[in-house]
Design a protein around this motif. Structure first.
Motif, mmCIF file in Angstrom:
data_model
loop_
_atom_site.group_PDB
_atom_site.id
_atom_site.type_symbol
_atom_site.label_atom_id
_atom_site.label_comp_id
_atom_site.label_asym_id
_atom_site.label_seq_id
_atom_site.Cartn_x
_atom_site.Cartn_y
_atom_site.Cartn_z
ATOM 1 N N ILE A 1 -1.850 4.214 -12.790
ATOM 2 C CA ILE A 1 -0.825 5.172 -12.369
ATOM 3 C C ILE A 1 -0.638 5.134 -10.850
ATOM 4 O O ILE A 1 0.460 5.354 -10.344
ATOM 5 C CB ILE A 1 -1.187 6.591 -12.832
ATOM 6 C CG1 ILE A 1 -1.299 6.641 -14.366
ATOM 7 C CG2 ILE A 1 -0.130 7.590 -12.367
ATOM 8 C CD1 ILE A 1 -0.002 6.303 -15.095
ATOM 9 N N ASP A 2 -1.707 4.851 -10.108
ATOM 10 C CA ASP A 2 -1.575 4.737 -8.656
ATOM 11 C C ASP A 2 -0.561 3.659 -8.289
ATOM 12 O O ASP A 2 0.326 3.871 -7.452
ATOM 13 C CB ASP A 2 -2.927 4.388 -8.009
ATOM 14 C CG ASP A 2 -3.917 5.537 -8.063
ATOM 15 O OD1 ASP A 2 -3.471 6.686 -8.189
ATOM 16 O OD2 ASP A 2 -5.121 5.266 -7.961
ATOM 17 N N SER B 1 1.583 0.729 1.851
ATOM 18 C CA SER B 1 1.044 1.837 2.644
ATOM 19 C C SER B 1 0.826 3.068 1.777
ATOM 20 O O SER B 1 -0.154 3.808 1.948
ATOM 21 C CB SER B 1 1.994 2.163 3.802
ATOM 22 O OG SER B 1 2.153 1.048 4.655
ATOM 23 N N ALA B 2 1.737 3.304 0.836
ATOM 24 C CA ALA B 2 1.578 4.439 -0.080
ATOM 25 C C ALA B 2 0.358 4.249 -0.965
ATOM 26 O O ALA B 2 -0.421 5.187 -1.194
ATOM 27 C CB ALA B 2 2.843 4.595 -0.931
ATOM 28 N N LEU C 1 -3.122 6.512 -1.470
ATOM 29 C CA LEU C 1 -3.621 6.994 -2.762
ATOM 30 C C LEU C 1 -5.009 6.450 -3.070
ATOM 31 O O LEU C 1 -5.846 7.151 -3.640
ATOM 32 C CB LEU C 1 -2.655 6.583 -3.878
ATOM 33 C CG LEU C 1 -1.307 7.308 -3.904
ATOM 34 C CD1 LEU C 1 -0.371 6.653 -4.914
ATOM 35 C CD2 LEU C 1 -1.505 8.783 -4.247
ATOM 36 N N ASN C 2 -5.251 5.193 -2.723
ATOM 37 C CA ASN C 2 -6.526 4.553 -3.025
ATOM 38 C C ASN C 2 -6.758 3.437 -2.005
ATOM 39 O O ASN C 2 -6.214 2.342 -2.153
ATOM 40 C CB ASN C 2 -6.526 3.992 -4.453
ATOM 41 C CG ASN C 2 -7.883 3.478 -4.885
ATOM 42 O OD1 ASN C 2 -8.469 2.631 -4.230
ATOM 43 N ND2 ASN C 2 -8.380 3.985 -6.006
ATOM 44 N N GLU D 1 -6.145 -2.042 0.217
ATOM 45 C CA GLU D 1 -6.739 -3.189 0.912
ATOM 46 C C GLU D 1 -6.573 -4.463 0.093
ATOM 47 O O GLU D 1 -6.290 -5.546 0.635
ATOM 48 C CB GLU D 1 -8.224 -2.925 1.172
ATOM 49 C CG GLU D 1 -8.921 -4.037 1.940
ATOM 50 C CD GLU D 1 -10.385 -3.730 2.191
ATOM 51 O OE1 GLU D 1 -11.102 -4.649 2.639
ATOM 52 O OE2 GLU D 1 -10.821 -2.586 1.945
ATOM 53 N N ALA D 2 -6.715 -4.338 -1.232
ATOM 54 C CA ALA D 2 -6.560 -5.501 -2.104
ATOM 55 C C ALA D 2 -5.129 -6.028 -2.077
ATOM 56 O O ALA D 2 -4.901 -7.244 -2.115
ATOM 57 C CB ALA D 2 -6.962 -5.134 -3.535
ATOM 58 N N VAL D 3 -4.157 -5.115 -2.002
ATOM 59 C CA VAL D 3 -2.757 -5.529 -1.939
ATOM 60 C C VAL D 3 -2.473 -6.282 -0.646
ATOM 61 O O VAL D 3 -1.825 -7.331 -0.642
ATOM 62 C CB VAL D 3 -1.818 -4.318 -2.076
ATOM 63 C CG1 VAL D 3 -0.392 -4.664 -1.640
ATOM 64 C CG2 VAL D 3 -1.809 -3.827 -3.520
ATOM 65 N N TRP D 4 -2.959 -5.769 0.484
ATOM 66 C CA TRP D 4 -2.740 -6.446 1.761
ATOM 67 C C TRP D 4 -3.425 -7.815 1.773
ATOM 68 O O TRP D 4 -2.876 -8.785 2.314
ATOM 69 C CB TRP D 4 -3.233 -5.584 2.916
ATOM 70 C CG TRP D 4 -2.268 -4.499 3.276
ATOM 71 C CD1 TRP D 4 -2.409 -3.167 3.094
ATOM 72 C CD2 TRP D 4 -0.979 -4.686 3.893
ATOM 73 N NE1 TRP D 4 -1.300 -2.492 3.544
ATOM 74 C CE2 TRP D 4 -0.413 -3.391 4.043
ATOM 75 C CE3 TRP D 4 -0.268 -5.792 4.325
ATOM 76 C CZ2 TRP D 4 0.852 -3.200 4.615
ATOM 77 C CZ3 TRP D 4 0.986 -5.608 4.883
ATOM 78 C CH2 TRP D 4 1.532 -4.321 5.026
ATOM 79 N N LYS D 5 -4.592 -7.898 1.165
ATOM 80 C CA LYS D 5 -5.287 -9.191 1.076
ATOM 81 C C LYS D 5 -4.465 -10.173 0.251
ATOM 82 O O LYS D 5 -4.332 -11.349 0.606
ATOM 83 C CB LYS D 5 -6.670 -8.998 0.450
ATOM 84 C CG LYS D 5 -7.477 -10.285 0.356
ATOM 85 C CD LYS D 5 -8.864 -10.030 -0.228
ATOM 86 C CE LYS D 5 -9.648 -11.330 -0.336
ATOM 87 N NZ LYS D 5 -10.999 -11.122 -0.908
#
Length: 347
Positions: free
Chosen positions: A79-80, A181-182, A186-187, A192-196
């Protein structure tokens, strides 16, 4: 299995309520949103009749206001991430409501954007500089100056291609930045995993075809670099894309554009695949439409072109007797120089 849209909507709304929108982007605020399936639609807290307005995951003008919509084919596991994705679409609503005008001409770009090993090689070098900045490697100020200089050199050598990329980065890169960023709010671990993943994707030459898709990630990463290394206002609705606005700050220094062997190989393979797709459809000669019809839209997500031929998967939209018409399927389209459809071949 039925999808409980109300339950999912409430969970998403709760997470969106936890996000500080002003920290995401100046002036940004939540917009109303809808979740829908093939048979149901849940909008702003109640079930409504689904209309043809609800198509894909995007922002639409609905009953006089811009809203975000998202289609569900199954109950989401995260859901995040769904909430962050809807905030991405809310940002598109925000762009529209704010009078954003820096959209690239996608129909023209399908035909005009040229893939070259030199341009791709330079973009990959830019990706490495971006990674160094965002991962805190070396002197960020000097790396940023080199990044701007390289972009300026590329803009001078490939003005049309750079300007098109700048437009996509402006529209979709900003929304991708806001989404990442959103999710970070939230998590932090998921963010961090998305930016990686963004940095990993822009480092691989095979991900640059078509260039429109990778520009989502490049645009997001460039905004992060600009915010980190300068006082440039990224968040105003100006007249030109940020990627063009920052070029004068590169100074007079230019960078060479050496060709990378892997980039050259990827471009060659992409162009050969495109040629084979076009020729196979023409030789098959399964003609769906012929005449002279103004081209309205192809599926720009993964469209390819060669000469006066363009491919479109899933759908094709054209104009006939003053009305927009859509045919569904995977096609190769022959056009004239004014973007009028001459022949549509089924793949």
């Amino acid at each position: 299995m039925d999808i409980n849209l109300k339950e999912i909507y409430d969970q998403v709304k709760e997470r969106i309520g936890r996000v500080d929108f002003f920290r995401l982007w100046k002036g940004f605020h939540p917009f109303r949103f809808a979740l829908y399936t093939d048979s149901q639609c849940y909008f702003d807290g109640s079930y409504i009749e689904r209309t043809d307005d609800f198509c894909a995951n995007t922002s639409i003008l609905f009953q006089g206001e811009y809203i975000a919509i998202w289609k569900l084919s199954e109950t989401p596991k995260d859901i995040d991430r769904l909430a962050a994705s809807l905030i991405h679409e809310m940002f598109h609503a925000f762009q529209s409501a704010s009078g954003e005008s820096r959209f690239p001409d996608e129909r023209e770009a399908v035909f005009r954007y040229g893939y070259s090993a030199e341009n791709l090689s330079a973009k990959l070098r830019e990706a490495e500089l971006i990674r160094q900045i965002l991962e805190g490697e070396g002197n960020a100020g000097e790396t940023y100056r080199q990044l701007l200089s390289l972009r300026r050199s590329r803009a001078e050598r490939y003005p049309y291609e750079y300007a098109y990329e700048a437009g996509v980065e402006q529209i979709e890169g900003t929304a991708n930045y806001v989404e990442a960023s959103a999710l970070t709010q939230l998590n932090p671990e998921k963010g961090e995993a998305v930016w990686k993943r963004i940095l990993e994707r822009i480092s691989r030459p095979e991900n640059y075809f078509p260039v429109r898709i990778i520009s989502y990630q490049i645009g997001a990463a460039m905004i992060a670099c600009v915010k980190s290394c300068s006082d440039t206002d990224c968040e105003s609705f100006g007249k030109q894309p940020l990627a063009l606005e920052i070029l004068p700050k590169a100074g007079d220094r230019t960078e060479p554009l050496p060709v990378d062997g892997e980039a050259e190989k990827c471009v060659k393979q992409y162009l050969e695949e495109t040629h084979d797709l076009v020729q196979a459809a023409v030789q098959k000669n399964d003609i769906v439409l012929s005449g002279s019809f103004p081209l309205v839209s192809v599926n720009i997500w993964d469209a390819r072109s060669e000469g006066n031929y363009v491919t479109s998967n899933i759908f094709l939209m054209y104009r006939d007797k003053g009305e927009n018409k859509t045919i569904y399927g995977d096609f190769v389209i022959e056009t004239d120089r004014d973007y009028n459809i001459l022949t549509v071949y089924r793949k």
